[in-house]
Design an enzyme around this catalytic site. Sequence first.
Site, PDB file in Angstrom:
ATOM      1  CB  SER A 131      -0.891  -0.028   1.241  1.00  0.00           C
ATOM      2  OG  SER A 131      -1.163   1.274   1.687  1.00  0.00           O
ATOM      3  CB  THR A 132       1.614   3.973  -2.148  1.00  0.00           C
ATOM      4  OG1 THR A 132       0.468   3.967  -3.001  1.00  0.00           O
ATOM      5  CG2 THR A 132       2.659   3.053  -2.734  1.00  0.00           C
ATOM      6  N   GLY A 133       0.512   4.995   1.029  1.00  0.00           N
ATOM      7  CA  GLY A 133      -0.390   5.932   1.714  1.00  0.00           C
ATOM      8  C   GLY A 133       0.167   7.342   1.684  1.00  0.00           C
ATOM      9  CD  GLU A 137       0.387  11.335   7.700  1.00  0.00           C
ATOM     10  OE1 GLU A 137       0.228  10.422   8.520  1.00  0.00           O
ATOM     11  OE2 GLU A 137      -0.107  12.465   7.820  1.00  0.00           O
ATOM     12  CB  VAL A 190       2.082  -1.140   4.212  1.00  0.00           C
ATOM     13  CG1 VAL A 190       2.176  -2.501   4.894  1.00  0.00           C
ATOM     14  CG2 VAL A 190       1.530  -0.098   5.190  1.00  0.00           C
ATOM     15  CE  LYS A 202       1.414   3.017   8.844  1.00  0.00           C
ATOM     16  NZ  LYS A 202       0.171   3.052   9.639  1.00  0.00           N
ATOM     17  CD  GLU A 223      -0.447 -11.342  13.443  1.00  0.00           C
ATOM     18  OE1 GLU A 223      -1.219 -12.252  13.148  1.00  0.00           O
ATOM     19  OE2 GLU A 223      -0.601 -10.599  14.446  1.00  0.00           O
ATOM     20  CG  ASP A 250      -7.883   7.678  10.739  1.00  0.00           C
ATOM     21  OD1 ASP A 250      -8.953   8.182  10.317  1.00  0.00           O
ATOM     22  OD2 ASP A 250      -6.921   7.425   9.989  1.00  0.00           O
ATOM     23  CG  ASP A 303      -3.545   3.892   9.832  1.00  0.00           C
ATOM     24  OD1 ASP A 303      -2.500   4.315  10.344  1.00  0.00           O
ATOM     25  OD2 ASP A 303      -4.155   4.472   8.921  1.00  0.00           O
TER      26      ASP A 303
HETATM   27  P1  ATP Z   1      -3.454   5.295   4.457  1.00  0.00           P
HETATM   28  O1  ATP Z   1      -2.891   6.681   4.344  1.00  0.00           O
HETATM   29  O2  ATP Z   1      -3.866   4.671   3.151  1.00  0.00           O
HETATM   30  O3  ATP Z   1      -4.480   5.159   5.550  1.00  0.00           O
HETATM   31  P2  ATP Z   1      -1.517   4.398   6.202  1.00  0.00           P
HETATM   32  O4  ATP Z   1      -0.193   5.011   5.971  1.00  0.00           O
HETATM   33  O5  ATP Z   1      -2.401   5.005   7.209  1.00  0.00           O
HETATM   34  O6  ATP Z   1      -2.238   4.369   4.846  1.00  0.00           O
HETATM   35  P3  ATP Z   1      -2.226   1.748   7.138  1.00  0.00           P
HETATM   36  O7  ATP Z   1      -3.644   2.176   7.115  1.00  0.00           O
HETATM   37  O8  ATP Z   1      -1.661   1.308   8.426  1.00  0.00           O
HETATM   38  O9  ATP Z   1      -1.255   2.863   6.534  1.00  0.00           O
HETATM   39  O10 ATP Z   1      -2.014   0.576   6.090  1.00  0.00           O
HETATM   40  C1  ATP Z   1      -2.302   0.780   4.724  1.00  0.00           C
HETATM   41  C2  ATP Z   1      -2.733  -0.543   4.091  1.00  0.00           C
HETATM   42  O11 ATP Z   1      -1.669  -1.499   4.173  1.00  0.00           O
HETATM   43  C3  ATP Z   1      -3.917  -1.203   4.751  1.00  0.00           C
HETATM   44  O12 ATP Z   1      -5.135  -0.748   4.217  1.00  0.00           O
HETATM   45  C4  ATP Z   1      -3.702  -2.685   4.453  1.00  0.00           C
HETATM   46  O13 ATP Z   1      -4.165  -2.994   3.147  1.00  0.00           O
HETATM   47  C5  ATP Z   1      -2.181  -2.791   4.450  1.00  0.00           C
HETATM   48  N1  ATP Z   1      -1.686  -3.237   5.766  1.00  0.00           N
HETATM   49  C6  ATP Z   1      -1.442  -2.462   6.849  1.00  0.00           C
HETATM   50  N2  ATP Z   1      -1.014  -3.191   7.896  1.00  0.00           N
HETATM   51  C7  ATP Z   1      -1.001  -4.479   7.458  1.00  0.00           C
HETATM   52  C8  ATP Z   1      -0.659  -5.736   8.075  1.00  0.00           C
HETATM   53  N3  ATP Z   1      -0.248  -5.799   9.337  1.00  0.00           N
HETATM   54  N4  ATP Z   1      -0.767  -6.854   7.327  1.00  0.00           N
HETATM   55  C9  ATP Z   1      -1.172  -6.791   6.039  1.00  0.00           C
HETATM   56  N5  ATP Z   1      -1.505  -5.663   5.411  1.00  0.00           N
HETATM   57  C10 ATP Z   1      -1.423  -4.506   6.099  1.00  0.00           C
HETATM   58 MN    MN Z   2      -4.946   3.767   7.067  1.00  0.00          MN
END
Ligand code: ATP
Ligand code: MN
Length: 256
Positions: free
Chosen positions: A57-59, A61, A64, A78, A146, A190, A206
Amino acid sequence: MSKKVDRIDQRLDKARMRIKRSEDRQVIESVFDTRTLLTLYHMFNRGILDEINGVISTGKEGNVYLGVQPDGSDAAIKIYRITTFNFKRITMYLEGDPRFARIPRSRSGLITAWASKEYKNLIRAEAAGVRVPHPIHVQRNILVMEFIGENGLPAPTMHQQEPEKPEPTRKAILQAVSRLYHEANLVHSDLSEYNIMLWNGPVLIDISQAVVLDHPYSEMFFERDIRNIIAYFDGFDIPKLDLADTIKAIRAGEFK
Ligand code: ATP
Ligand code: MN
């Protein structure tokens, strides 16, 4: 001086060697600054990680990634990105938290505090019996936890896939909110279908912005979390829950 540079170069090369999947390799490397690569190098060296693979995933901030642990099992990695971090927002969530009495002033200090906050929140949530990814390690801007899913395939979030059994799923989520509040003294802050994965029931993710109950806005965040969950499940053909009653019941520790 040049010896030192050589040594760092060697470490960076070693770290790069563990970045797998050639088609992703350049993409992955392009987002890693030197410090992040060195932190990964330390994790490889200390036997915390064996490989880092493609992006899950590319968020906003951070990203992952899928990782492999030395025993062959998957991990989620992350990595908070230094450049696009919203510092105003995160300072607000750090303020009032006795665990972070001194708010770091440098960007890298803030990110380190943020990653360690998510790690500490995961430990507290898990100790309270809330289903979250088990935290494995945190260092600088990198959190290893995990992997929720199997064979490198992450479980769906509740946004990506509707729960098969909405009523028990809603109940389990609100019970998790209650445990988090009463046993861990935390408010997720959140919570929505985007931050809940479905893997044999709901798993909260998250959790970096979760605040302690002493935080000036904790009650406001608490109500907003519950409102989001109730609104999501209002889209299903199940008995509706009253928002005010539910907030009251959870706050009183009487939610069943
Ligand atoms: P966003 O800005 O998109 O909310 P974020 O930086 O807040 O991203 P997270 O919400 O923690 O990051 O994770 C983003 C995505 O990565 C999740 O929607 C999920 O698909 C995947 N992900 C996160 N943690 C895990 C995990 N422990 N195992 C598998 N996939 C995960
Ligand atoms: Mn998130």
